[in-house]
Motif scaffolding. Structure first.
Motif, PDB file in Angstrom:
ATOM      1  N   ALA A 201       0.794  -1.315  -0.024  1.00  0.00           N
ATOM      2  CA  ALA A 201       0.089  -0.215   0.059  1.00  0.00           C
ATOM      3  C   ALA A 201       0.945   1.244   0.000  1.00  0.00           C
ATOM      4  O   ALA A 201       0.641   2.251  -0.487  1.00  0.00           O
ATOM      5  CB  ALA A 201      -1.002  -0.155   1.078  1.00  0.00           C
ATOM      6  N   SER A 202       2.193   1.100   0.768  1.00  0.00           N
ATOM      7  CA  SER A 202       3.102   2.346   0.779  1.00  0.00           C
ATOM      8  C   SER A 202       3.548   2.706  -0.700  1.00  0.00           C
ATOM      9  O   SER A 202       3.386   3.922  -1.100  1.00  0.00           O
ATOM     10  CB  SER A 202       4.217   2.183   1.572  1.00  0.00           C
ATOM     11  OG  SER A 202       3.865   1.983   2.902  1.00  0.00           O
ATOM     12  N   ALA A 203       3.825   1.714  -1.475  1.00  0.00           N
ATOM     13  CA  ALA A 203       4.336   1.922  -2.774  1.00  0.00           C
ATOM     14  C   ALA A 203       3.088   2.366  -3.525  1.00  0.00           C
ATOM     15  O   ALA A 203       3.356   3.328  -4.417  1.00  0.00           O
ATOM     16  CB  ALA A 203       4.661   0.516  -3.241  1.00  0.00           C
ATOM     17  N   ARG A 204       2.063   1.767  -3.367  1.00  0.00           N
ATOM     18  CA  ARG A 204       0.785   2.445  -4.312  1.00  0.00           C
ATOM     19  C   ARG A 204       0.743   3.874  -3.763  1.00  0.00           C
ATOM     20  O   ARG A 204       0.067   4.742  -4.958  1.00  0.00           O
ATOM     21  CB  ARG A 204      -0.392   1.712  -4.160  1.00  0.00           C
ATOM     22  CG  ARG A 204      -1.505   2.159  -4.800  1.00  0.00           C
ATOM     23  CD  ARG A 204      -2.660   1.096  -4.959  1.00  0.00           C
ATOM     24  NE  ARG A 204      -3.959   1.578  -5.384  1.00  0.00           N
ATOM     25  CZ  ARG A 204      -4.257   1.776  -6.666  1.00  0.00           C
ATOM     26  NH1 ARG A 204      -3.375   1.358  -7.604  1.00  0.00           N
ATOM     27  NH2 ARG A 204      -5.368   2.243  -6.880  1.00  0.00           N
ATOM     28  N   PHE A 205       0.702   4.028  -2.684  1.00  0.00           N
ATOM     29  CA  PHE A 205       0.415   5.691  -2.360  1.00  0.00           C
ATOM     30  C   PHE A 205       1.537   6.600  -2.964  1.00  0.00           C
ATOM     31  O   PHE A 205       1.059   7.502  -3.375  1.00  0.00           O
ATOM     32  CB  PHE A 205       0.627   5.613  -0.725  1.00  0.00           C
ATOM     33  CG  PHE A 205       0.757   7.033   0.142  1.00  0.00           C
ATOM     34  CD1 PHE A 205      -0.361   7.970  -0.460  1.00  0.00           C
ATOM     35  CD2 PHE A 205       1.590   7.398   0.635  1.00  0.00           C
ATOM     36  CE1 PHE A 205      -0.427   9.389   0.189  1.00  0.00           C
ATOM     37  CE2 PHE A 205       1.709   8.743   1.056  1.00  0.00           C
ATOM     38  CZ  PHE A 205       0.549   9.389   1.055  1.00  0.00           C
ATOM     39  N   MET A 206       2.753   6.080  -2.797  1.00  0.00           N
ATOM     40  CA  MET A 206       3.751   7.003  -3.696  1.00  0.00           C
ATOM     41  C   MET A 206       3.608   7.389  -5.005  1.00  0.00           C
ATOM     42  O   MET A 206       3.504   8.183  -5.444  1.00  0.00           O
ATOM     43  CB  MET A 206       5.192   6.363  -3.261  1.00  0.00           C
ATOM     44  CG  MET A 206       5.598   6.440  -1.774  1.00  0.00           C
ATOM     45  SD  MET A 206       7.201   5.723  -1.511  1.00  0.00           S
ATOM     46  CE  MET A 206       7.223   5.801   0.140  1.00  0.00           C
ATOM     47  N   GLU A 207       3.090   6.119  -5.651  1.00  0.00           N
ATOM     48  CA  GLU A 207       2.670   6.163  -6.905  1.00  0.00           C
ATOM     49  C   GLU A 207       1.449   7.136  -7.408  1.00  0.00           C
ATOM     50  O   GLU A 207       1.599   8.099  -8.269  1.00  0.00           O
ATOM     51  CB  GLU A 207       2.404   4.769  -7.451  1.00  0.00           C
ATOM     52  CG  GLU A 207       2.063   4.833  -9.064  1.00  0.00           C
ATOM     53  CD  GLU A 207       1.663   3.332  -9.608  1.00  0.00           C
ATOM     54  OE1 GLU A 207       0.997   3.152 -10.535  1.00  0.00           O
ATOM     55  OE2 GLU A 207       1.816   2.215  -8.668  1.00  0.00           O
ATOM     56  N   LEU A 208       0.459   6.779  -6.584  1.00  0.00           N
ATOM     57  CA  LEU A 208      -0.918   7.653  -6.703  1.00  0.00           C
ATOM     58  C   LEU A 208      -0.340   9.146  -6.323  1.00  0.00           C
ATOM     59  O   LEU A 208      -1.071  10.288  -7.165  1.00  0.00           O
ATOM     60  CB  LEU A 208      -1.887   7.199  -6.031  1.00  0.00           C
ATOM     61  CG  LEU A 208      -2.459   5.957  -6.393  1.00  0.00           C
ATOM     62  CD1 LEU A 208      -3.598   5.336  -5.415  1.00  0.00           C
ATOM     63  CD2 LEU A 208      -2.903   5.840  -7.643  1.00  0.00           C
ATOM     64  N   ALA A 209       0.401   9.274  -5.359  1.00  0.00           N
ATOM     65  CA  ALA A 209       0.831  10.833  -4.986  1.00  0.00           C
ATOM     66  C   ALA A 209       1.464  11.755  -6.035  1.00  0.00           C
ATOM     67  O   ALA A 209       1.211  12.921  -6.381  1.00  0.00           O
ATOM     68  CB  ALA A 209       1.554  10.761  -3.692  1.00  0.00           C
ATOM     69  N   THR A 210       2.485  10.865  -6.751  1.00  0.00           N
ATOM     70  CA  THR A 210       3.317  11.619  -7.715  1.00  0.00           C
ATOM     71  C   THR A 210       2.174  11.844  -8.887  1.00  0.00           C
ATOM     72  O   THR A 210       1.886  13.002  -9.558  1.00  0.00           O
ATOM     73  CB  THR A 210       4.033  10.646  -8.418  1.00  0.00           C
ATOM     74  OG1 THR A 210       5.074  10.516  -7.132  1.00  0.00           O
ATOM     75  CG2 THR A 210       4.826  11.259  -9.620  1.00  0.00           C
TER      76      THR A 210
END
Length: 507
Positions: A201-210
């Motif tokens: 979920a952390s990896a997805r969060f960073m991707e979506l944030a960008t």
């Protein structure tokens, strides 16, 4: 459309349309607002939502009691409109997110919801009772069902545009602050801030944030800023409800002289055909029949109003988003799906009215209790469609651990649109006709409180809404929808068993 109907119908319908516009702006966003504003991860938001939704209808019983005792239906309605406006004002006040003082902010939010619920209790059932009183005149009696169908359609004209306004304002605000809308980001922001987030979920969060416009390496700062901007947009959306209430208030004040006023009737007038006193035995029979119907429709409302709970969660977490580009903003989000139910009500009501009229002309008369039973069977079919469409989807816990689903892994929006279409047909067989049935069967001296009883049955169904959210998060999705199929079928079968008795009482 209004030809042959009492003059007060259009003013009552317009007043209700404005109030419903404000109400459905709030209901379209309320559950997601609660979950994202306060960082709820379990069923807390659904519990607050279901208690609030129940109070709206429970307090209608209290509002009906006040109006029946005082005979001041219009004054009670007026106070209700004012209280609802105050409640929306409390919700519209923008406060910092993440919430810095949880007890205070949550208390203000709940006070706002309580004010709306109490105001709605004074308004909704009594306006329905006043509409029923319009049709107590013998020359309008045979148009009672049609009148309530028109009244109900106007409710949904207001509801149809409400979610679009809420979504449009919120998304415009997010975009005006340099960010892009993403339905998964608020939950991921809360998980990041609380530290309760998996590595995937952390990896997805960073991707979506960008993708949403983040240029900072400080992900905590981004999470705080994005969440605050997102929720401020929600607060401003509640502000639209205030203006809708003021319009409804103006319409009501300008036209209230066209509505019946039982308090102004002379004693001689109070013994006309519209208010003649029945013997005690008939009064009991009618009340027993109404309470039997109330008990049955609890299960329908428990299922139908999942459109604000499990169906909204499903739209947000498992469904491909609908996007409507307006140039200055994009209408996108789970709330957009809330448009389809009122849209279908407005589209289908004339067709249903025409169908019933054609059948009546051909001598094919279906009683109101039978129509209600048929509607419950149709509602079961809508959830059967959801059950079939949800087979093979990952469970809630698995989806959370993944940080959400990519668009390709989500279901087509046509699944929810089809479900809302079938569910709306069921609604048209139950809600306006049920209100008309109560208006017809209720003893004249208990019109307000019996309309409150119908709404209280709705309240009990709404109080159970959180159970759907618990199942949604703990068992396979197709099994969750099967629970609502069962509830609707039980309701239908019970109505069919009581059919002859209800038809006899209603004559």
């Amino acid at each position: 459309m209004f030809k042959g109907h009492p003059k007060g119908l259009i003013s009552a319908a317009l007043s209700n349309m404005g109030e419903r516009f404000g109400f459905y702006i709030m209901m379209a966003i309320l559950l997601l607002f609660l979950n994202n504003k306060f960082g709820f991860s379990g069923s807390q938001g659904a519990i607050i939502y279901s208690v609030f939704y129940a109070l709206i209808y429970v307090l209608a019983l209290f509002g009906g009691f006040i109006a029946d005792k005082t005979k001041k239906y219009k004054s009670t309605i007026l106070v209700g409109l004012i209280l609802m406006s105050i409640g929306y004002f409390l919700l519209a006040l923008p406060t910092q997110t993440p919430v810095q003082n949880m007890p205070v902010i949550l208390t203000i939010t709940c006070l706002g919801l309580l004010s709306i619920a109490f105001g709605n209790g004074l308004f909704k059932g009594n306006l329905q009772a006043v509409v029923g009183q319009l049709y107590d005149d013998p020359k309008y009696t045979d148009k009672r069902e049609t009148g309530f169908q028109i009244f109900y359609m106007f409710i949904n004209i207001g509801a149809m545009f409400a979610p679009l306004m809420a979504v449009g304002l919120r998304n415009w605000w997010v975009q005006s602050k340099g960010f892009a809308f993403d339905s998964d980001l608020p939950k991921l922001c809360n998980q990041w801030i609380s530290g309760d987030i998996s590595s995937d979920a952390s990896a997805r969060f960073m991707e979506l944030a960008t993708a949403a416009g983040n240029t900072s390496s400080d992900m905590t700062a981004f999470a705080n800023e994005y969440l605050n901007v997102f929720m401020t947009g929600y607060h401003y959306s509640f502000g639209i409800s205030i203006f809708a209430m003021l319009i409804s208030l103006a319409v009501f004040l300008a036209n209230k002289s066209k509505l019946p006023d039982p308090a102004a009737k002379s004693k001689a007038q109070q013994h006309t055909a519209s208010s003649i006193q029945m013997d005690a035995k008939e009064v009991k029979q009618r009340i027993y029949a109404l309470f039997a119907v109330y008990a049955v429709v609890i299960f329908f409302w428990f299922s139908f109003h999942q459109n604000g709970v499990t169906l909204t969660l499903f739209a947000n977490e498992y469904t491909q988003m609908l996007k409507i580009n307006l140039g200055f903003t994009t209408l996108e989000g789970a709330e957009v799906f809330q448009v389809f139910n009122p849209l279908f009500v407005v589209m289908l009501t004339p067709l249903v009215m025409a169908l019933f009229g054609w059948m009546r002309a051909k001598g094919i008369e279906i009683s109101t209790p039978k129509k209600i039973a048929l509607g419950m069977g149709i509602a079961a079919a809508s959830f059967a469609l959801m059950a079939v469409g949800s087979i093979g989807l990952p469970g809630y816990a698995e989806r959370v651990a993944m940080g959400g689903l990519d668009d390709a892994a989500r279901v087509t929006p046509w699944l929810l649109i089809g479900t809302y279409l079938i569910l709306t047909i069921a609604e048209l067989f139950i809600s306006p006709l049920g209100i008309a049935f109560v208006s017809k069967v209720a003893p004249p001296q208990y019109q307000g409180i019996m309309q409150g009883g119908w709404l209280s049955a709705t309240a009990l169904g709404n109080q159970l809404l959180f159970i759907g959210a618990i199942f949604y998060k703990s068992i396979p999705l197709w099994t969750t929808w099967s629970i609502f199929i069962t509830a609707c079928i039980i309701s239908m079968c019970t109505m069919l068993v009581m059919l002859r008795w209800l038809e006899r009482v209603a004559k």
